[in-house]
Write a protein that holds these residues in place. Structure first.
Motif, short mmCIF file in Angstrom:
data_model
loop_
_atom_site.label_atom_id
_atom_site.label_comp_id
_atom_site.label_asym_id
_atom_site.label_seq_id
_atom_site.Cartn_x
_atom_site.Cartn_y
_atom_site.Cartn_z
N PHE A 77 2.98 -2.92 12.13
CA PHE A 77 3.34 -1.63 11.28
C PHE A 77 3.23 -1.86 9.88
N SER A 78 2.55 -2.71 9.51
CA SER A 78 2.21 -2.99 8.07
C SER A 78 0.96 -2.45 7.63
N PRO A 79 1.27 -1.54 6.48
CA PRO A 79 -0.04 -0.60 6.08
C PRO A 79 -1.19 -1.67 5.87
N GLU A 80 -1.23 -2.71 5.34
CA GLU A 80 -2.32 -3.42 5.24
C GLU A 80 -2.90 -3.83 6.58
N TRP A 81 -2.50 -3.94 7.59
CA TRP A 81 -3.15 -4.41 8.75
C TRP A 81 -3.56 -3.20 9.45
N ALA A 206 -11.09 3.66 -0.76
CA ALA A 206 -9.73 3.74 -0.74
C ALA A 206 -9.14 2.49 -0.96
N VAL A 207 -8.02 2.54 -1.53
CA VAL A 207 -6.93 1.29 -1.88
C VAL A 207 -6.08 1.38 -1.17
N VAL A 208 -5.46 0.41 -0.54
CA VAL A 208 -3.96 0.17 -0.17
C VAL A 208 -3.44 -1.01 -0.79
N CYS A 209 -2.46 -0.68 -1.44
CA CYS A 209 -1.66 -1.79 -2.33
C CYS A 209 -0.25 -1.28 -2.40
N GLY A 210 0.57 -2.25 -2.99
CA GLY A 210 1.91 -2.15 -3.40
C GLY A 210 2.11 -0.73 -4.29
N ALA A 211 3.23 -0.06 -3.99
CA ALA A 211 3.33 1.26 -4.89
C ALA A 211 3.27 0.85 -6.37
N TRP A 212 4.16 -0.31 -6.58
CA TRP A 212 4.38 -0.68 -7.82
C TRP A 212 2.80 -0.92 -8.65
N HIS A 213 1.90 -1.22 -8.03
CA HIS A 213 0.53 -1.36 -8.81
C HIS A 213 -0.25 0.00 -8.87
#
Length: 751
Positions: A77-81, A206-213
């Protein structure tokens, strides 16, 4: 250029994962960039392997210092995976854009916190999610996030990411880098990788990263400025691979550091987007039924209704973990927290252990360990389990040797269960639990060899050459025998013989002998040649017998207590030595000299007397004479109390001895009543310590005997001249014990 599709997420968030999946399906980018160490590009294809089952983690370690390592864990359930698997399934390119692990591992702290959970501004550490929740009027940040993200319904797939990016942008304006200058370096590298991807794939990225970044990746900067931030960074040579991870370890802060307390619940939310509460209650009911709890379908229906009612009363869009837990406790667990703890452990957290394909890069030692695990049918498991081994069986013997070799290498997959089996016997009990950190320990141990046996042998030789304490070398020799390291034994034995020849401290010799004596027992079951060990052990025993009496003279209280432990250990060890008659006789002579010498502390004289009595080396009359002398009026009360502590104190069964031999009890009682009041205060702490070690039943019986006073005559009571015992043996009473004794020993009664 059109701004890229930046999907700011919370790591390990099922709502973020579903949103990422929906956004990627809607936009269908040609390339997906994922926050993660750049070296992982070479490993990304393994994520599509059928044998790859999350949770897994990217493991990076320094080649020259394998202990310097970091993990980047991912669950299903990790967005990166989710983003990686979507890209691989659709044929899109996948790139990792975070700072390479070679730079991260060179930092003082190799675990680079992504700053999402804790951010500091003006010296104050804040949680950005908490700040957003506070702005929305909510005090509970976790509940607010669960309501607006994890439990949200379907809608515009990109709208939540745009709103979150705007909110994080406001926080970045207020707090800057949040007190984490490393974030600026990481984000500079991400922007450089993003520019390279857009040059290759255009705007279809598309970029998937921590919302802070997310705000930092859309901020306009120059290439020169970003490269300047990266210039001169220290780096190390690093290697990377995939390793299995566990749900329990998802709570740890490492790499993707957003630790979560309920990975099992989050995994359920991601896997069951429709009717999650009903499906969850069904799983809970299945678990409770398997543990013999009475749970019916009606219980499940009522629990679902209660959870939904609680969510409505609390103003939540759907029942969350708090509501389902309250409903489970009230309905399925009938208000008890005992079965609820089982639900939390098995389902809310869970013991899921991921798997990686055999083709994943690994150090040679890891490959040999995996091969041995398959051969011996010792599958690594996240759940703790106990393993009972019968060393007379070939497979169990090999399992024991493998586990002991790993412990010698510092890979503590298994721990011996103390008390379940005696060291050196034909049975062993182990407690096994595989933790992800063990992969790092295996990598560290890889410097010693390419196979478990070769590495353990080299490690044992190195420790033998570097050991300075005699006890350390004897413990190492014992470990080598347990691990079946025959090639290491010659080096260890030479070091042992050299050290034993130079060491003149009797306490050191006494501390070293027990391990050698235990090791001599392994030849019977493990087929180990212990002849060289026997020679050294016999020599140590002889030197102890010569040096112990003078070493015991004039010791203070603390030194005498330590020497008492050494004497107990040596006494047990001498009985295990080969040709036991010789060492045993010499040792008995040493104990007699200790018992008779007035210069020896009372605790040691008392212990020597007790050991001689237990072995039948002195008669009961002799023991009583020695006790009477030690408790005579001319003996200082502290010395007499110390003698009593040595004779009947500790875990020696002294209480039962006094219960069954009223003569000795009478001597102690008579001495105690004669101690002057002033001296009694001084000896009371030692006496309390001595008698407090007895079982409550033994203390109660002693009190009754003392209160009753001396008795004589009558059947079953003390006979004249032999207090505490009848005049003759009552065979009928003795025979009545035999059936129970045979039952306890598991033997057959011979008629």
């Amino acid at each position: 250029m059109t701004p890229p599709l930046v999907l700011g997420v919370r790591h390990h968030g099922p709502g973020s994962a579903r949103g990422v999946l929906a956004a990627l399906e809607a936009e269908k980018p040609a390339a997906v960039l994922v926050e993660g160490p750049a070296e992982a590009d070479a490993l990304v294809a393994l994520a599509a392997d059928p044998d790859m089952r999350p949770p897994v983690a990217l493991l990076a370690h320094a080649v020259d210092d394998p202990g310097r390592a970091a993990f980047w864990p991912m669950a299903a359930f990790s967005p990166e995976w989710v983003a990686i698997r979507w890209a691989l399934d659709r044929g899109a390119a996948v790139r990792f854009v975070d700072l390479p692990a070679a730079y991260s591992l060179a930092a003082a702290d190799p675990t680079w916190d992504d700053g999402e959970d804790e951010v500091s501004g003006s010296g104050l550490r804040i949680d950005p999610v908490a700040e957003l929740a506070k702005a929305a009027g909510h005090e509970d940040a976790e509940r607010w996030w669960e309501d607006v993200v994890e439990l949200r319904g379907d809608g515009d797939p990109t709208a939540p990411f745009e709103a979150l990016a705007e909110a994080m942008g406001a926080l970045r304006e207020a707090y800057g880098h949040g007190g984490h200058p490393r974030d600026l370096v990481r984000e500079a590298h991400m922007r450089l990788r993003l520019r390279a991807a857009r040059k290759e794939f255009g705007d279809d990225v598309a970029v998937v990263c921590g919302a802070w970044h997310a705000p930092a990746l859309t901020r306009r900067t120059t290439v020169a400025a970003d490269r300047a931030l990266l210039k001169g960074l220290p780096k190390v040579k690093a290697e990377m691979t995939w390793v299995p991870w566990t749900h329990r370890r998802l709570a740890r802060r490492s790499g993707y550091g957003a630790g979560i307390d309920s990975p099992g619940w989050y995994g359920h939310l991601f896997a069951a987007p429709d009717r999650p509460v009903e499906r969850w209650m069904t799983r809970v009911a299945g678990l409770l039924r398997a543990e013999d709890h009475l749970v019916s379908s009606a219980h499940v229906i009522e629990a679902v209704r209660l959870a939904e009612t609680l969510a409505a009363l609390r103003g939540r869009p759907r029942p969350g973990l708090d509501e389902t837990t309250d409903a489970v406790r009230a309905v399925l667990c009938e208000g008890s927290d005992v079965p609820l703890d089982l639900v939390r452990d098995r389902l809310v957290v869970g013991d899921v252990l991921g798997e990686v394909p055999a083709g994943a890069p690994a150090v040679p030692l890891q490959r040999d360990l995996a091969r041995r695990q398959r051969t011996l049918r010792l599958k690594p498991e996240a759940t703790e389990r106990e393993l009972d081994l019968d060393l007379r069986k070939e497979t169990d013997g090999e399992r024991s040797r493998l586990l002991h070799r790993l412990r010698l290498l510092g890979v503590r997959w298994g721990e011996p269960v103390v008390g379940r089996s005696g060291t050196g016997t034909f049975r062993e009990a182990w407690r096994l639990r595989w933790e992800p950190e063990l992969h790092v320990q295996v990598a560290e141990a890889g410097v010693w060899g390419t196979t478990v046996e070769a590495a353990a042998t080299a490690r044992a030789r190195s420790r033998a050459l570097g050991a300075t304490a005699l006890a350390d070398i004897t413990a190492l020799a014992e470990h080598c025998l347990l691990a079946g390291l025959g090639e290491a034994l010659p080096v260890v034995m030479r070091a042992l013989a050299d050290r034993a020849a130079l060491d003149t401290d009797v306490a050191h010799l006494a501390q070293a002998l027990p391990a050698l004596a235990r090791s001599l027992r392994y030849g019977d079951v493990r087929g180990t040649d212990t002849r060289a060990l026997a020679e050294v052990a016999t020599g140590l025993a002889e030197r102890i017998c010569v040096g112990l009496p003078p070493a015991c003279a004039g010791l203070d209280t603390d030194a005498a207590a330590a020497m008492r432990e050494r004497i107990d250990e040596v006494h047990q060890a001498v009985a295990l030595l080969p040709d036991a008659a010789g060492p045993t006789e010499r040792w008995a002579g040493v104990l007699r000299r200790l018992a008779d010498r007035d210069r020896v502390p009372g605790v040691l004289r008392g212990r020597a007397t007790r050991l001689l009595l237990d072995e039948g080396r002195i008669a009961d009359d002799d023991a009583a004479r020695l006790m009477s002398r030690a408790l005579s009026p001319g003996t200082p009360p502290p010395d007499a109390a110390a003698w009593i502590d040595g004779f009947v104190g500790g875990a020696s069964g002294g209480g039962l001895l006094l219960v069954h031999d009223e003569r000795l009890l009478g001597l102690v009682d008579g001495w105690l009543t004669s101690v002057p009041p002033g001296a009694f205060t001084d000896v009371l702490p030692l006496l309390r310590r001595t008698f407090s070690g007895y079982e409550p039943g033994v203390r109660r019986t002693l009190g009754e005997l003392v209160a009753r006073g001396p008795k004589a005559g009558g059947p079953g009571h003390s006979a004249p001249g032999v207090p505490g015992f009848a005049a003759t043996l009552d065979r009928d009473r003795a025979d009545a014990v035999l059936p129970l004794l045979h039952l306890v020993l598991g033997t057959e009664v011979l008629v």
